[in-house]
Scaffold this motif. Sequence first.
Motif, PDB file in Angstrom:
ATOM      1  N   ASP A  44       0.809  -1.218   0.000  1.00 33.52           N
ATOM      2  CA  ASP A  44       0.000   0.000   0.000  1.00 33.52           C
ATOM      3  C   ASP A  44       0.841   1.266   0.000  1.00 33.52           C
ATOM      4  O   ASP A  44       0.306   2.373   0.111  1.00 33.52           O
ATOM      5  CB  ASP A  44      -0.923   0.012   1.231  1.00 33.52           C
ATOM      6  CG  ASP A  44      -1.979  -1.086   1.172  1.00 33.52           C
ATOM      7  OD1 ASP A  44      -2.441  -1.379   0.050  1.00 33.52           O
ATOM      8  OD2 ASP A  44      -2.322  -1.645   2.218  1.00 33.52           O
TER       9      ASP A  44
ATOM     10  N   ASP B 156      -0.123   9.479  -4.309  1.00 35.02           N
ATOM     11  CA  ASP B 156      -0.927   8.922  -5.390  1.00 35.02           C
ATOM     12  C   ASP B 156      -1.895   7.891  -4.823  1.00 35.02           C
ATOM     13  O   ASP B 156      -1.690   7.332  -3.731  1.00 35.02           O
ATOM     14  CB  ASP B 156      -0.036   8.269  -6.446  1.00 35.02           C
ATOM     15  CG  ASP B 156       0.591   6.986  -5.949  1.00 35.02           C
ATOM     16  OD1 ASP B 156       0.135   5.897  -6.358  1.00 35.02           O
ATOM     17  OD2 ASP B 156       1.539   7.060  -5.136  1.00 35.02           O
ATOM     18  N   ASP B 157      -2.957   7.627  -5.578  1.00 39.70           N
ATOM     19  CA  ASP B 157      -3.958   6.635  -5.155  1.00 39.70           C
ATOM     20  C   ASP B 157      -4.069   5.532  -6.199  1.00 39.70           C
ATOM     21  O   ASP B 157      -5.126   4.922  -6.367  1.00 39.70           O
ATOM     22  CB  ASP B 157      -5.312   7.316  -4.954  1.00 39.70           C
ATOM     23  CG  ASP B 157      -6.280   6.458  -4.156  1.00 39.70           C
ATOM     24  OD1 ASP B 157      -5.824   5.723  -3.261  1.00 39.70           O
ATOM     25  OD2 ASP B 157      -7.495   6.522  -4.436  1.00 39.70           O
ATOM     26  N   GLU B 158      -2.951   5.285  -6.897  1.00 37.60           N
ATOM     27  CA  GLU B 158      -2.971   4.309  -7.990  1.00 37.60           C
ATOM     28  C   GLU B 158      -2.671   2.897  -7.517  1.00 37.60           C
ATOM     29  O   GLU B 158      -2.971   1.921  -8.227  1.00 37.60           O
ATOM     30  CB  GLU B 158      -1.962   4.711  -9.070  1.00 37.60           C
ATOM     31  CG  GLU B 158      -2.239   6.064  -9.709  1.00 37.60           C
ATOM     32  CD  GLU B 158      -3.632   6.135 -10.303  1.00 37.60           C
ATOM     33  OE1 GLU B 158      -4.013   5.190 -11.029  1.00 37.60           O
ATOM     34  OE2 GLU B 158      -4.342   7.118 -10.028  1.00 37.60           O
ATOM     35  N   HIS B 159      -2.020   2.739  -6.349  1.00 36.55           N
ATOM     36  CA  HIS B 159      -1.723   1.412  -5.776  1.00 36.55           C
ATOM     37  C   HIS B 159      -0.973   0.522  -6.766  1.00 36.55           C
ATOM     38  O   HIS B 159      -1.353  -0.628  -7.011  1.00 36.55           O
ATOM     39  CB  HIS B 159      -3.024   0.735  -5.310  1.00 36.55           C
ATOM     40  CG  HIS B 159      -3.776   1.548  -4.306  1.00 36.55           C
ATOM     41  ND1 HIS B 159      -3.381   1.665  -2.990  1.00 36.55           N
ATOM     42  CD2 HIS B 159      -4.891   2.318  -4.439  1.00 36.55           C
ATOM     43  CE1 HIS B 159      -4.223   2.452  -2.341  1.00 36.55           C
ATOM     44  NE2 HIS B 159      -5.136   2.878  -3.197  1.00 36.55           N
TER      45      HIS B 159
ATOM     46  N   PRO C 285       2.941   4.471  -1.172  1.00 40.77           N
ATOM     47  CA  PRO C 285       2.807   5.345  -2.342  1.00 40.77           C
ATOM     48  C   PRO C 285       4.023   5.244  -3.252  1.00 40.77           C
ATOM     49  O   PRO C 285       5.131   4.948  -2.810  1.00 40.77           O
ATOM     50  CB  PRO C 285       2.713   6.745  -1.725  1.00 40.77           C
ATOM     51  CG  PRO C 285       3.468   6.634  -0.440  1.00 40.77           C
ATOM     52  CD  PRO C 285       3.210   5.236   0.063  1.00 40.77           C
TER      53      PRO C 285
END
Length: 253
Positions: free
Chosen positions: A225, A243-246, A227
């Motif tokens: 998890d 970022d929230d792209e994982h 970033p």
Amino acid sequence: PAPLSADDQPQWGRRWSRSLVSDERGLPDTFDPTTGQTIWWTAKLGTETHSTPIIANGRVYIGTNNGDPRDPKHQGDRGVLMCFDEKDGHLLWQLVVPKREGDRYYDWPKSGISSPVTVEGDRVYLVNNRGEAMCLDARGLANGNDGPFRDEGAHFMPRDADAPAQPLAPGPLDADILWLFDLTKDAGIWSHDSAHSSILILGDHLYLNTGTGVDNTHKKIRTPDAPSLVVLDKHTGRYLARDDEHIAPIIFH
């Protein structure tokens, strides 16, 4: 031959466009370290250098290791950022950073500091070999400790059980750390081999890849998890966004 006047390169790439195409003209097409042909000056680095030189405001910055210590108080394997005078190559100051403790895959032996700096005015931004984003004073400690970070002597010291109890005394040849942000502790990354990041500045924000990676088996992502991109306040180092792209689970090295 007279020295050529070249444009500054204050970050990796060409100015703020990140293009690697240069507008320079009249550059020498040959050089010879033995005879000194078309070489204005030379400066000794460490035994391994994986960084890119950055030139800004009369100074040249490059990361290396401590294989050939320039200051006798800094001994052993370390990450080093050297700052040279652009005119004659003499060392103005250096940032010396102890290796990370524990698994050698966090911070590979003798790899030094591999990230290039990004310079804006009298501020130098860098991700060091410990995975810490830092802001440094371009003038070093020679003009005093500007703060707010004032624990340079403690930061120079290794953090393992065998480290001396007393911090080193900073001197005029040392870097002046203004602030730092620990990507491992405060953003949850897992470094592999050597932290490497080229910082982009936009307004008051720093954008940087975190360097999170695989573990020592080269097969497992210990922090899925974590970033891959973070944003920091350039004035204080405060953690603003991620970022929230994982994408961490699909890292292959």
